[in-house]
Motif scaffolding. Structure first.
Motif, PDB file in Angstrom:
ATOM      1  N   LEU A   1      37.797  74.227  63.061  1.00  0.00           N
ATOM      2  CA  LEU A   1      36.769  74.940  64.036  1.00  0.00           C
ATOM      3  C   LEU A   1      35.525  73.972  63.093  1.00  0.00           C
ATOM      4  CD1 LEU A   1      37.730  78.808  63.608  1.00  0.00           C
ATOM      5  CD2 LEU A   1      36.911  77.723  65.435  1.00  0.00           C
ATOM      6  N   LEU A   2      35.541  73.488  62.403  1.00  0.00           N
ATOM      7  CA  LEU A   2      33.991  73.112  61.703  1.00  0.00           C
ATOM      8  C   LEU A   2      34.085  72.104  62.071  1.00  0.00           C
ATOM      9  CD1 LEU A   2      33.958  74.320  57.671  1.00  0.00           C
ATOM     10  CD2 LEU A   2      32.008  74.893  59.582  1.00  0.00           C
ATOM     11  N   THR A   3      35.322  70.926  61.730  1.00  0.00           N
ATOM     12  CA  THR A   3      35.421  69.391  62.799  1.00  0.00           C
ATOM     13  C   THR A   3      35.233  69.938  64.109  1.00  0.00           C
ATOM     14  OG1 THR A   3      36.606  68.706  61.319  1.00  0.00           O
ATOM     15  CG2 THR A   3      36.405  67.889  62.965  1.00  0.00           C
ATOM     16  N   VAL A   4      35.503  70.701  64.917  1.00  0.00           N
ATOM     17  CA  VAL A   4      35.456  70.765  66.401  1.00  0.00           C
ATOM     18  C   VAL A   4      33.441  71.203  66.189  1.00  0.00           C
ATOM     19  CG1 VAL A   4      35.747  71.972  68.090  1.00  0.00           C
ATOM     20  CG2 VAL A   4      37.434  71.758  66.696  1.00  0.00           C
ATOM     21  N   ILE A   5      33.215  71.913  65.608  1.00  0.00           N
ATOM     22  CA  ILE A   5      31.196  72.001  65.471  1.00  0.00           C
ATOM     23  C   ILE A   5      30.831  71.178  65.361  1.00  0.00           C
ATOM     24  CG2 ILE A   5      29.531  73.280  64.670  1.00  0.00           C
ATOM     25  CD1 ILE A   5      31.677  75.943  64.335  1.00  0.00           C
ATOM     26  N   GLY A   6      30.980  70.503  64.729  1.00  0.00           N
ATOM     27  CA  GLY A   6      30.311  68.748  64.389  1.00  0.00           C
ATOM     28  C   GLY A   6      30.573  67.709  64.833  1.00  0.00           C
ATOM     29  N   ILE A   7      31.990  67.799  65.849  1.00  0.00           N
ATOM     30  CA  ILE A   7      31.754  66.794  66.799  1.00  0.00           C
ATOM     31  C   ILE A   7      30.880  67.387  67.867  1.00  0.00           C
ATOM     32  CG2 ILE A   7      33.377  65.726  68.740  1.00  0.00           C
ATOM     33  CD1 ILE A   7      35.322  65.557  66.208  1.00  0.00           C
ATOM     34  N   LEU A   8      31.212  68.558  68.137  1.00  0.00           N
ATOM     35  CA  LEU A   8      30.586  69.189  68.946  1.00  0.00           C
ATOM     36  C   LEU A   8      28.586  68.758  69.702  1.00  0.00           C
ATOM     37  CD1 LEU A   8      31.549  72.391  70.581  1.00  0.00           C
ATOM     38  CD2 LEU A   8      31.643  69.898  71.801  1.00  0.00           C
ATOM     39  N   MET A   9      28.333  68.863  68.261  1.00  0.00           N
ATOM     40  CA  MET A   9      26.869  68.576  68.084  1.00  0.00           C
ATOM     41  C   MET A   9      26.916  67.364  68.137  1.00  0.00           C
ATOM     42  SD  MET A   9      26.012  69.970  64.414  1.00  0.00           S
ATOM     43  CE  MET A   9      25.600  68.418  63.587  1.00  0.00           C
ATOM     44  N   LEU A  10      27.393  66.418  67.620  1.00  0.00           N
ATOM     45  CA  LEU A  10      27.204  65.113  68.155  1.00  0.00           C
ATOM     46  C   LEU A  10      27.514  64.608  69.756  1.00  0.00           C
ATOM     47  CD1 LEU A  10      29.163  63.340  64.930  1.00  0.00           C
ATOM     48  CD2 LEU A  10      26.460  63.704  65.416  1.00  0.00           C
ATOM     49  N   ARG A  11      28.435  65.822  70.176  1.00  0.00           N
ATOM     50  CA  ARG A  11      28.678  64.978  71.650  1.00  0.00           C
ATOM     51  C   ARG A  11      28.356  66.906  72.550  1.00  0.00           C
ATOM     52  NH1 ARG A  11      30.943  60.421  73.745  1.00  0.00           N
ATOM     53  NH2 ARG A  11      31.169  61.265  76.058  1.00  0.00           N
ATOM     54  N   PRO A  12      27.286  67.073  72.169  1.00  0.00           N
ATOM     55  CA  PRO A  12      26.630  68.283  72.998  1.00  0.00           C
ATOM     56  C   PRO A  12      27.454  68.826  74.048  1.00  0.00           C
ATOM     57  CG  PRO A  12      24.649  67.475  72.487  1.00  0.00           C
ATOM     58  CD  PRO A  12      26.253  66.113  72.528  1.00  0.00           C
ATOM     59  N   GLN A  13      28.077  68.106  75.205  1.00  0.00           N
ATOM     60  CA  GLN A  13      28.418  68.121  76.276  1.00  0.00           C
ATOM     61  C   GLN A  13      29.904  67.889  76.353  1.00  0.00           C
ATOM     62  OE1 GLN A  13      26.915  69.624  78.697  1.00  0.00           O
ATOM     63  NE2 GLN A  13      24.997  69.261  77.317  1.00  0.00           N
ATOM     64  N   GLY A  14      30.321  68.257  75.097  1.00  0.00           N
ATOM     65  CA  GLY A  14      31.871  67.828  74.815  1.00  0.00           C
ATOM     66  C   GLY A  14      32.188  66.309  74.980  1.00  0.00           C
ATOM     67  N   LEU A  15      34.058  66.685  74.674  1.00  0.00           N
ATOM     68  CA  LEU A  15      34.689  64.366  74.505  1.00  0.00           C
ATOM     69  C   LEU A  15      33.849  63.694  75.631  1.00  0.00           C
ATOM     70  CD1 LEU A  15      37.706  65.431  72.520  1.00  0.00           C
ATOM     71  CD2 LEU A  15      36.184  64.172  71.978  1.00  0.00           C
ATOM     72  N   PHE A  16      34.708  64.712  76.743  1.00  0.00           N
ATOM     73  CA  PHE A  16      35.078  63.904  78.245  1.00  0.00           C
ATOM     74  C   PHE A  16      33.512  64.718  78.772  1.00  0.00           C
ATOM     75  CE2 PHE A  16      38.261  62.915  76.009  1.00  0.00           C
ATOM     76  CZ  PHE A  16      39.224  62.267  76.320  1.00  0.00           C
ATOM     77  N   ALA A  17      32.323  64.826  78.721  1.00  0.00           N
ATOM     78  CA  ALA A  17      31.536  64.734  79.333  1.00  0.00           C
ATOM     79  C   ALA A  17      31.321  64.301  81.114  1.00  0.00           C
ATOM     80  CB  ALA A  17      29.882  65.508  79.157  1.00  0.00           C
ATOM     81  N   LEU A  18      31.141  63.719  81.554  1.00  0.00           N
ATOM     82  CA  LEU A  18      30.764  63.590  82.952  1.00  0.00           C
ATOM     83  C   LEU A  18      28.991  62.943  82.692  1.00  0.00           C
ATOM     84  CD1 LEU A  18      32.499  65.539  85.869  1.00  0.00           C
ATOM     85  CD2 LEU A  18      33.086  63.411  84.574  1.00  0.00           C
ATOM     86  N   LYS A  19      28.796  61.555  83.247  1.00  0.00           N
ATOM     87  CA  LYS A  19      27.920  61.025  82.639  1.00  0.00           C
ATOM     88  C   LYS A  19      26.955  60.932  83.907  1.00  0.00           C
ATOM     89  CE  LYS A  19      28.742  57.907  79.130  1.00  0.00           C
ATOM     90  NZ  LYS A  19      29.675  57.181  79.418  1.00  0.00           N
TER      91      LYS A  19
END
Ligand SMILES: Nc1ncnc2c1ncn2[C@@H]1O[C@H](COP(=O)(O)OP(=O)(O)OP(=O)(O)O)[C@@H](O)[C@H]1O
Ligand SMILES: Nc1ncnc2c1ncn2[C@@H]1O[C@H](COP(=O)(O)OP(=O)(O)OP(=O)(O)O)[C@@H](O)[C@H]1O
Ligand SMILES: NC(N)=O
Ligand SMILES: [Mg+2]
Ligand SMILES: [Mg+2]
Lengths: 248, 384, 247, 371, 308
Positions: E287-305
């Motif tokens: 969970l913490l890792t996911v939260i951390g990554i979401l913080m860096l990529r706030p729209q998720g791993l595969f957000a459309l640009k």
């Protein structure tokens, strides 16, 4: 000293690309103090992107933007504003929920940190300044109205007023007269003439009549590059500009 | 012929000339409802039977039921209501240790009387609680002795849900295995958040370790996931020893008998106990709650509550809680479904411990029974 | 019907059944009424330009025609069918199409997909080639996401998307806003060409007089929620119009 | 001369104060009043949510984190007080909390030690939630995490914290929580008398928090927050560090939630990890929505209403009370999107205005925000 | 912990552990697919998603009961019928919910959270009143509870393979619907701008209803599949909600590929960590890792640009 002659804004070799598409391509230009510069160019030429780059909304792929000797590409948006760059968006963005007065008051450059804002008090000077600006933007009778109730053109003016009250050295306006009536365009042109005094204005506009009225100098952008630059007269007669932009 | 109210109620309880009010406090909503509903049913059955047989001190029992909603603070709030507001002469309730811990101070403060039905970790003895389920050593030690001897088990893998009862119980199990069962050792110990439903990793670890006994104290819905995944992973419980102290007939309803058949459970009661008293109890229960209902250890223990209270009240001759408490040690319920029951002065019950083997129909074959009643020992020296 | 002939304002009822017939339209936002009984007819193949200052109700009229705003009173007929109470998608089925002010491109869909959203109503499968002929830039950018286009490119996309529904009447709300001059020039030309080829009628709202004069068969002026002036192109009084358009 | 809005605020606060300080204590017995006191501790969270969610558009589904932390700080202090050598003489290690002893912990962990001090604990109950909020806020808002994402992440943090508390039961009491709290510096918190006092302390603190939030909302900062909710980019390009403003209001709400949690511990006598989880966090958002997410006093009434409804539904219909609760939430969302406060706005406010208008005047140039 | 085991032991554990990770991946993906439609595409924060899964599980239970009672001969196959019924039942209830509640809230997405929370309470109570508070035992045909012995030490659970197969099937169907069919284009158009979609002639009401129904139906299928590995009780759905939202958010709400990638990474991390750490710590770390990554990529791993 040469400071006097240094340009206010100096953009050098600026590029940005989106997924391989170069929206701004090795762009360089300079803007003098007290100048009204209009950027024109075909739809999709990269005009809005240039403004986005200057105000920090988009990060450049490469190149530099010097403003009064400071490098802007490394600053945060709010620091760029505090450095003296004001930006008006293409669609009017004002705080619909607040009155015209409050809209201007929020934009007034004091009480910008959290605790200053908490203990901010309206004083005579601020009220005076707001009145002054509101006259300039033709809204002195509307101070107590909610911004939501203003007409489209009035909102555009209000947004310009919100920039003016910050007293920025550089004002950037993206299509300020889009959606305005003829008479509103005339008044906006007057407004711009009046506000330059000590500052510079960078305008994007497609209304040639309006451009003609205000521009000191015109820069034409096409596919992220400058294809022509100079006086309105010069640009208007540049065959390349006629070809890609003005039409025959 | 009932004694006068003034005589049997000197402390302002909810007692009238012909009724006495008690409380039932269990979760009937939320995640714990699936475990606690059986207790509610058993308590209502006992109350109905007592009323039929003339009530307590000539008074019919009325009950006020409150929902603890699987939420400990709610338990505390409702306990206060039942005691302070409703003046209940006794309360039957709680299932998890957490809910008991939440209401305990309330019962002590308002001098209430709680009958708590669940097997639990021990380390507690309150004047205001009668524990009708087994404390941990009662439940655990005999079963381990049995499996060590009968199955010649040497290595144990301990599993549990992550809260006080499984952890304390496993601690007792570990001490017993390491200190009292010669040559035996614990090869793994693991805990899972309540409600967890992914056990494939631990099952693989178990396969790697090949313990002689899987000792599982997983509670609630996690059980279903655990046993289904165990079976699907090819661990056949008719060949591998698994002993649990947390799966009763109630849990098997969800797990499915075919998925747990062969496992050993260790507790003081199984529905299949073959005595006339139990047969009557099972029949009465099914008559009241439907042919399909099943009765697990805790359900039976909950059934004891109202009867033990009635016996204690009648022994004391009054509803006054202090006197009922004082009268409780030594109270005997001879025809209880589980057999002979007596309250120890430490407020727990003497009881036998049985080992049952799960059948595919969700019932247990009782294959071992301690010869003597086991003394409750909530503060077991050497196991803490 | 010969749409090229100069229809005098007074003759309009004599056009026969108008294609779009709006009568006594009242529209309000909550308590505040913005249109106070608009009457409006558009003939077959006619291009009507709706002019008016900011906030006079042009957008409101367009939105209520397409069905994005509830109508308080009045009626709308399209091609003889009552559409006053139909939801937007049914009006499109009957033959209205709308290009809103601000374009409203579907931002994460590609340019091609954006156009394709207009095909469903006619159950068509592929984008008609002639759309790409009119707006070549859209072919070029077919796989770019709509939201990434520049303002002007989006405007062209929005028109193409509307045309994909094969409308009888096309409603355009300030289509020249933010468009480069050469395209505005072309647009007037293009719209007329579309009208000539597919015979649809067009209603455009506009602030820019030159464009209006360029394209219009007829000009209406809306003010304070009422149509206060109409004129055919032939009879245009530019000074009068200018006065209407200034404060 | 007071503006109309200021007069209204005074009126609303006085009515609330009168209800809480006079009407309810006179009308209710000790048990019911204590229940109200418990509900009011949630109101510390909901008024914070008005500032965070209603004003600033920051929806946190993890306010239980802060409520719980505040509660735990208080509970740790009280537990240490209850774990005297005398009271724990039967343990293998006397003098440490009972649950530690059950978990074979033989010495008080270092982070428990400062909680011997009341003043440390009182400061910690606000500062611990606040610091965590600043950390979360800085991490999220500086990276422009917002909207639903923020809500989901706060939910995930709540579940991380729950798992940790439950998993580290030797240090935290695990699922049971920290129970059997008795005295505050020698003062028995379980008596009816103490409950009355705690009730009044709670009400006064709540009123103080209301006043503080009113001050914040009426300040320029309040206007910036509302502006930010609707036009974040414009605020940013007016030279404000948007993230800092969000962090501030989030941390303020967290500190208030911490106070609420600490009071809860005092009134109920224990703290449990159920409060840190997502269910209570969502429920607190619901209290706020029922009251009206834009009205501070509305949120207080909403909290009281929902909890009162829950208690009485569950007492009267223990088997099916969740139908009523679910129905209530749906009905509010469908028919009263502005919550109770909008009922007031539509039906009562016009009369209040007429009565209060007299010689009042509008604050110039300002859209006033009701408390 | 790995010392003292034969190479063979370790190899087979490795195979089985990989498979466990694959099952967990399928479980996460199956949970998330319905929500990826309802939340990812439509923006409805459906807190009753877990209850829709349980609705599917109860449908399976009723089915198993009926078959065992009246069609014992066909019992071996009932599960597949149950899966289809679960889809239909959950989908229908979903469409009803859309019609009666959700459609009024499209302009207020955060309010859907509150309303669907109410819905989840009501559904739980309906389950409880209908099926009792206890868990119900969903009996599965014997062949499904067995395992497939690859070698003496490697056993692959058949129910796990069925979960994987169902997940694969549903993923392909949804992918086809969303990205390869005209219907998918309509859905995406409606979700991006409901008014404008209507203005280009898309029947937005129908699209909304069917999309929501599809999402709920897929949740129902997930619930049906989970009867093979989990429990069915009125409140079991609540267990899933945080994980499910996190999977969808982590992937980036707009893209199905993101949801798949996110389910994959979260499940693999969990399953590997679980082998070496306690279940709780594995959950916390993931969970913490996911939260951390979401913080860096706030729209998720595969957000459309798309430009702001
Ligand atoms: N985030 C992005 N991703 C991909 N392409 C982008 C992005 N932002 C801009 N573009 C592309 O960059 C080009 C320049 O866009 P820009 O908005 O700067 O044009 P413009 O000159 O302002 O046009 P207009 O006059 O129509 O407003 C366009 O072709 C646009 O599609
Ligand atoms: N959503 C709304 N709620 C309330 N009033 C509105 C709303 N939208 C528009 N109005 C009001 O309705 C009136 C007409 O607006 P409308 O947008 O139709 O004008 P317009 O003629 O299209 O102007 P523009 O040239 O600026 O586009 C304006 O006074 C405006 O303030
Ligand atoms: N006492 C228990 N089983 O929690
Ligand atoms: Mg632009
Ligand atoms: Mg308009």
């Amino acid at each position: 000293m040469t400071i006097q002659n240094d340009p206010l804004l100096s953009v050098e070799n600026l590029s940005v690309s989106f997924d391989g598409f170069k929206a701004v391509d090795d762009l360089s230009f300079q803007l003098e103090k007290g100048e009204i510069r209009v950027i024109i160019g075909p739809n999709g030429a990269g005009k809005t992107t240039v403004l986005d780059l200057i105000c920090g909304r988009t990060k450049a792929t490469s190149g530099s933007i010097q403003f009064e000797g400071r490098e802007l590409t490394r600053l945060k948006e709010y620091d760029i504003v505090r450095a003296g760059v004001g930006r008006k968006f293409q669609t009017p963005s004002v705080y619909e929920d607040l009155t015209v007065f409050e809209n201007l008051e929020i934009s007034y450059p004091s009480g910008r940190s959290v605790f200053e804002a908490l203990f901010f008090r309206r004083n005579k000077e601020i009220v005076h300044r707001i009145k002054e600006i509101s006259e300039m933007i033709f809204l002195d009778k509307q101070l107590d109205r909610k911004a939501a109730d203003l007409s489209h053109g009035q909102k555009q003016w209000l947004e310009i007023g919100m920039l003016l009250i910050q007293d920025p050295a550089l004002l950037m306006l993206d299509e300020p007269v889009a959606g305005m009536t003829v008479s509103e365009r005339v008044r906006t042109a007057e407004l711009l003439q009046r506000i330059i005094q000590s500052r510079s204005v960078l305008v994007i506009e497609h209304d040639m009549g309006f451009v003609e009225k205000i521009a000191h100098r015109v820069t034409v952008l096409h596919q992220g590059r400058i294809i022509s630059d100079g006086s309105m007269e010069h640009v208007k007669n540049d065959p390349k500009v006629v070809e890609v932009y003005l039409g025959h | 012929d009932a004694p006068s109210t003034a005589a049997v109620n000197t402390t302002g309880l909810a007692v009238t000339d012909d009724t006495v009010t008690v409380g039932i406090l269990h979760s009937i909503t939320g995640t714990m409802a699936l475990s606690e509903i059986g207790s509610v049913e058993a308590e209502k059955l006992a109350i109905a039977q007592i009323n039929e047989s003339g009530g307590v001190l000539g008074r019919k029992i009325k009950f006020i039921q409150e929902d603890g909603a699987s939420d400990w603070p709610t338990f505390a709030e409702k306990a206060r209501k039942l005691l302070e507001n409703d003046k209940c002469a006794s309360v039957f309730g709680c299932w998890t240790s957490a809910s008991r811990k939440a209401v305990l101070p309330v019962f002590e403060q308002y001098n209430g009387l709680l009958y708590y039905p669940t097997f639990y970790e021990g380390l507690e003895q309150s004047r205001n609680v009668i524990y009708t389920g087994q404390e941990a050593t009662q439940q655990i030690l005999a079963g381990l002795d049995w499996i060590s001897k009968e199955k010649n088990a040497k290595t144990y893998y301990l599993l549990g849900s992550d809260y006080i009862w499984p952890r304390t119980a496993n601690k007792i199990a570990r001490k017993h295995i390491e200190n009292h069962l010669k040559g035996s050792r614990v090869v793994g110990e693991e805990y899972f958040p309540l409600g967890d439903s992914q056990f494939n990793s631990v099952i693989n670890k178990i396969k790697l370790m090949k313990p002689d006994v899987i000792y599982a104290i997983i509670v609630g819905g996690s059980n279903v996931a655990f046993y289904k995944q165990l079976k699907a992973a090819g661990l056949d419980l008719s060949k591998h020893n698994l002993m649990t102290i947390s799966v009763t007939e109630d849990e098997i309803l969800g797990i499915g008998g075919e998925n747990i058949a062969g496992a050993y459970a260790c507790m003081k009661y199984f529905q299949s106990i073959d005595t006339p008293d139990n047969k009557k109890f099972v029949a009465d229960f099914k008559k009241m709650w439907g042919e399909k209902s099943v009765i697990g250890d805790v359900t039976q223990a909950a059934y004891l509550g109202p009867w033990l209270w009635k016996l204690a009240v009648e022994k004391a001759g009054t509803f006054d809680i202090s006197k009922v408490i004082d009268a409780s040690p030594g109270v005997e319920f001879k025809n209880a479904p589980e057999g002979y029951v007596r309250i120890h002065k430490n407020h727990h019950l003497w009881s036998k411990t049985l080992v049952g083997r799960a059948r595919t129909d969700g019932q247990f074959d009782v294959i071992y029974e301690t010869p003597e009643l086991m003394e409750p020992n909530p503060f077991p020296v050497g196991y803490q | 019907m010969d749409t090229k002939s100069d229809n005098d304002v007074m003759n309009i009822p004599a056009l026969g059944t108008p294609l779009l017939d709006v009568r006594g339209l009242h529209v309000a936002y909550g308590a505040s009424e913005v249109l106070h009984g608009v009457d409006l007819q558009i003939g077959h193949g006619e291009i009507v330009v709706l002019m008016g200052r900011n906030g006079m109700g042009k957008t409101t009229l367009m939105k209520s025609l397409i069905g994005n705003l509830p109508i308080r009173e009045g009626s709308i007929f399209l091609d003889g069918k009552q559409i006053t109470y139909l939801p937007a998608y049914k009006r499109v089925e009957v033959g209205l199409a709308y290009v809103p002010q601000g374009r409203m491109i579907f931002p994460t869909m590609t340019v091609k997909e954006n156009i394709e959203t207009g095909l469903f109503v006619r159950r068509e499968k592929s984008v008609p080639e002639n759309l790409y002929d009119i707006f070549p830039v859209l072919r070029e950018m077919g796989s770019r996401r709509g939201g990434n286009l520049s303002g002007g490119q989006q405007q062209q996309l929005a028109i193409a998307r509307a045309l994909a529904t094969r409308p009888k009447v096309l409603l355009l709300d300030e289509p020249t806003e933010g468009i480069q001059p050469s395209i505005i020039l072309e647009m007037a030309h293009t719209l007329k060409k579309i009208r000539d080829n597919s015979g649809l009628s067009i209603m455009v709202s506009e602030q820019v007089l030159s464009f209006a004069l360029d394209i219009a068969d007829r000009i209406l002026v809306i003010e304070g929620g009422n149509i206060v002036h109409q004129t055919t192109k032939a009879n245009v009084d530019v000074d009068l119009l200018t006065r209407f358009l200034s404060v | 001369m007071l503006s109309l809005q200021n007069r209204k605020d005074i009126l609303f606060l006085s009515i609330l104060a009168a209800i809480l300080l006079i009407v309810l204590p006179m009308g209710l017995d000790a048990f019911r009043l204590n229940l109200i006191g418990k509900y009011l501790t949630y109101a510390f969270v909901t008024i914070g949510l008005v500032a965070c969610w209603g004003d600033s558009g920051i929806l946190s589904l993890g306010q239980g984190i802060f409520f719980g932390l505040g509660g735990y700080c208080m509970a740790m202090f009280l537990k240490l007080q209850a774990s005297t050598l005398e009271a724990t003489k039967n343990q293998s290690t006397p003098g440490i909390p009972d649950f530690m002893d059950w978990n074979q912990i033989t010495a008080l962990p270092w982070f428990w030690k400062p909680f011997h001090s009341l003043s440390f604990s009182l400061i910690a109950m606000m500062v611990v939630p606040e610091v965590l909020a600043v950390v979360i806020g800085a991490a999220m808002f500086k990276h422009r995490v917002g909207g639903t994402y923020f809500a989901i992440i706060t939910q995930a943090i709540a579940s991380v914290l729950t798992i940790l508390i439950v998993g580290q039961q030797g240090y935290t009491g695990g699922v049971n929580g920290i129970t059997d709290l008795r005295t505050l510096d020698g003062w028995d918190i379980r008596t009816d008398h103490a409950k009355y006092i705690l009730y009044y302390v709670g009400v006064f603190l709540l009123l103080a928090c209301l006043l503080l939030l009113r001050f914040v909302r009426k300040s320029k900062l309040g206007r910036i927050l509302r502006a930010m909710r609707d036009q974040e980019d414009r605020v940013r390009f007016s030279g404000y560090n948007v993230a800092n403003f969000k962090i501030f209001i989030f941390a303020l709400a967290a500190a208030m939630a911490g106070i609420g949690g600490a009071l809860f511990t005092l009134e109920v006598g224990f703290m449990s990890p159920t409060f840190v989880g997502i269910v209570p966090s969502i429920e607190m958002v619901i209290y706020c929505a029922v009251g009206g997410r834009n009205s501070l006093v509305g949120a207080v009434y909403g909290t009281l209403l929902v909890n009162w409804a829950r208690t009485s539904f569950s007492e009267s219909f223990p088997e099916i009370w969740t139908f009523a609760m679910g129905g209530l939430f749906i009905a509010i969302v469908l028919f009263l999107p502005g919550g109770l406060a909008s009922l007031y706005q539509n039906y009562i406010d016009p009369y209040v205005c007429r009565i209060l208008r007299g010689n009042g005047r509008q604050t110039p140039h300002t859209v006033d925000k009701a408390i | 912990m790995l010392s003292g085991y034969s190479f063979n032991d370790l190899a087979s554990i490795f195979v089985m552990q990989s498979f466990a990770g694959l099952i967990l991946f399928s479980v996460f993906l199956l949970m998330a697919l319905g929500l990826a439609i309802v939340f990812g595409q439509m923006g409805v924060i459906n807190m009753a998603h877990g209850e829709f899964m349980i609705l599917g599980a109860y449908t399976t239970y009723v089915c198993s009961y009926i078959f065992a009672q009246w069609m014992p001969a066909l019992f071996g196959l009932y599960f597949f019928i149950a899966v289809i019924l679960a889809f239909i039942v959950a989908g229908t209830v979903g469409m009803f919910l859309e019609w009666s509640l959700i459609r009024f809230l499209y302009k207020r997405p955060l309010d859907t959270l509150l309303a669907t929370w109410g819905v989840s309470l009501i559904l739980q109570q309906i389950f409880r009143s209908t099926f009792g508070a206890r868990e119900v035992g969903v009996t599965l045909p014997d062949w499904m509870m067995g395992s497939w012995n690859l070698s003496e030490t490697i056993q692959i659970p058949i129910n796990g393979m069925i979960v994987i197969a169902i997940t694969l099937l549903i993923t392909i169907v949804i992918y086809g619907l969303l990205y390869k069919s005209g219907w998918g284009k309509q859905v995406r158009a409606v979700m991006q701008n409901r008014t404008m979609a209507g203005d280009v002639g898309i029947n937005t009401e129908r699209v909304d209803r069917f999309t929501f129904g599809l999402g709920c139906g897929v949740a129902g299928v997930a619930g049906a599949a989970f009867t093979m590995i989990g429990s069915t009780s009125p409140t079991a759905g609540q267990q899933y909600i945080v994980d499910t939202f996190l999977v969808v958010a982590f992937g980036g709400t707009e893209s199905l590929g993101g949801t798949i990638a996110s389910a994959f990474s979260i499940s693999q991390a969990r399953s590997i960590l679980e082998f070496f750490l306690s279940g709780s710590m594995a959950q916390v770390l993931v969970l913490l890792t996911v939260i951390g990554i979401l913080m860096l990529r706030p729209q998720g791993l595969f957000a459309l640009k798309v430009r702001r």
